[in-house]
Design a protein around this motif. Structure first.
Motif, short mmCIF file in Angstrom:
data_model
loop_
_atom_site.label_atom_id
_atom_site.label_comp_id
_atom_site.label_asym_id
_atom_site.label_seq_id
_atom_site.Cartn_x
_atom_site.Cartn_y
_atom_site.Cartn_z
N VAL A 7 0.85 -1.19 0.00
CA VAL A 7 0.00 0.00 0.00
C VAL A 7 0.89 1.24 0.00
O VAL A 7 0.67 2.18 -0.79
CB VAL A 7 -0.96 0.01 1.21
N ALA A 8 1.91 1.25 0.84
CA ALA A 8 2.84 2.39 0.90
C ALA A 8 3.60 2.53 -0.42
O ALA A 8 3.80 3.64 -0.91
CB ALA A 8 3.81 2.22 2.06
N TYR A 9 4.02 1.40 -0.99
CA TYR A 9 4.74 1.43 -2.27
C TYR A 9 3.86 1.99 -3.37
O TYR A 9 4.29 2.84 -4.16
CB TYR A 9 5.21 0.02 -2.62
N LEU A 10 2.61 1.54 -3.44
CA LEU A 10 1.67 2.03 -4.43
C LEU A 10 1.45 3.53 -4.27
O LEU A 10 1.45 4.29 -5.25
CB LEU A 10 0.34 1.29 -4.33
N ASP A 11 1.31 3.98 -3.03
CA ASP A 11 1.10 5.40 -2.77
C ASP A 11 2.30 6.21 -3.25
O ASP A 11 2.13 7.23 -3.92
CB ASP A 11 0.87 5.63 -1.27
N SER A 12 3.51 5.77 -2.94
CA SER A 12 4.69 6.53 -3.37
C SER A 12 4.85 6.47 -4.89
O SER A 12 5.26 7.45 -5.50
CB SER A 12 5.94 6.04 -2.64
N TYR A 13 4.48 5.36 -5.50
CA TYR A 13 4.55 5.22 -6.95
C TYR A 13 3.60 6.22 -7.62
O TYR A 13 3.97 6.91 -8.57
CB TYR A 13 4.18 3.79 -7.32
N GLN A 14 2.37 6.31 -7.09
CA GLN A 14 1.39 7.25 -7.64
C GLN A 14 1.85 8.69 -7.46
O GLN A 14 1.69 9.52 -8.35
CB GLN A 14 0.03 7.04 -7.00
N LYS A 15 2.41 9.00 -6.30
CA LYS A 15 2.91 10.36 -6.06
C LYS A 15 4.06 10.71 -6.99
O LYS A 15 4.16 11.83 -7.47
CB LYS A 15 3.33 10.52 -4.60
N THR A 16 4.91 9.74 -7.28
CA THR A 16 6.01 9.96 -8.20
C THR A 16 5.48 10.29 -9.59
O THR A 16 5.98 11.21 -10.25
CB THR A 16 6.93 8.72 -8.27
N ILE A 17 4.47 9.57 -10.04
CA ILE A 17 3.86 9.83 -11.35
C ILE A 17 3.28 11.24 -11.37
O ILE A 17 3.46 11.99 -12.33
CB ILE A 17 2.79 8.78 -11.67
N GLN A 18 2.58 11.62 -10.30
CA GLN A 18 1.98 12.96 -10.23
C GLN A 18 3.05 14.04 -10.26
O GLN A 18 2.89 15.06 -10.95
CB GLN A 18 1.14 13.09 -8.96
N LEU A 19 4.14 13.84 -9.53
CA LEU A 19 5.22 14.83 -9.52
C LEU A 19 5.88 14.94 -10.89
O LEU A 19 6.20 16.04 -11.34
CB LEU A 19 6.26 14.47 -8.46
N GLU A 20 6.07 13.81 -11.55
CA GLU A 20 6.65 13.83 -12.89
C GLU A 20 5.75 14.60 -13.85
O GLU A 20 6.22 15.44 -14.62
CB GLU A 20 6.86 12.41 -13.39
N GLN A 21 4.47 14.33 -13.80
CA GLN A 21 3.53 15.02 -14.68
C GLN A 21 3.53 16.52 -14.39
O GLN A 21 3.51 17.34 -15.31
CB GLN A 21 2.13 14.44 -14.53
#
Length: 80
Positions: free
Chosen positions: A37-51
């Motif tokens: 769950v934590a990994y998924l959350d950080s993965y999604q945040k990384t995508i948002q920051l990249e965008q």
């Protein structure tokens, strides 16, 4: 589903490309594994920051709260 399998199918999960059976297994694993769950959350945040980073036109002013060390590291990486 193991944590390793979880990471192998992460993109397909996020973009809705998993078949229903695999998605159910994925969701079951998420319900039982706080690390994923934590990994998924950080993965999604990384995508948002990249965008967000690529949404700004090149040469736009850097926000005042960005640490100078980060700015310099990015500039060094760009010049390599």
């Amino acid at each position: 589903m193991s944590c390793r399998e979880f990471t192998e199918f992460l993109d397909e999960y996020l973009f809705g490309n998993l078949p229903a059976k695999q998605r159910a297994e994925f969701d079951k694993h998420l319900a039982e594994c706080p690390w994923c769950v934590a990994y998924l959350d950080s993965y999604q945040k990384t995508i948002q920051l990249e965008q967000a980073a690529f949404a700004e036109p090149e040469g736009a002013p850097v926000p005042a709260d960005v640490p100078e060390e980060l700015i310099q590291a990015i500039l060094r990486a760009r010049s390599s």
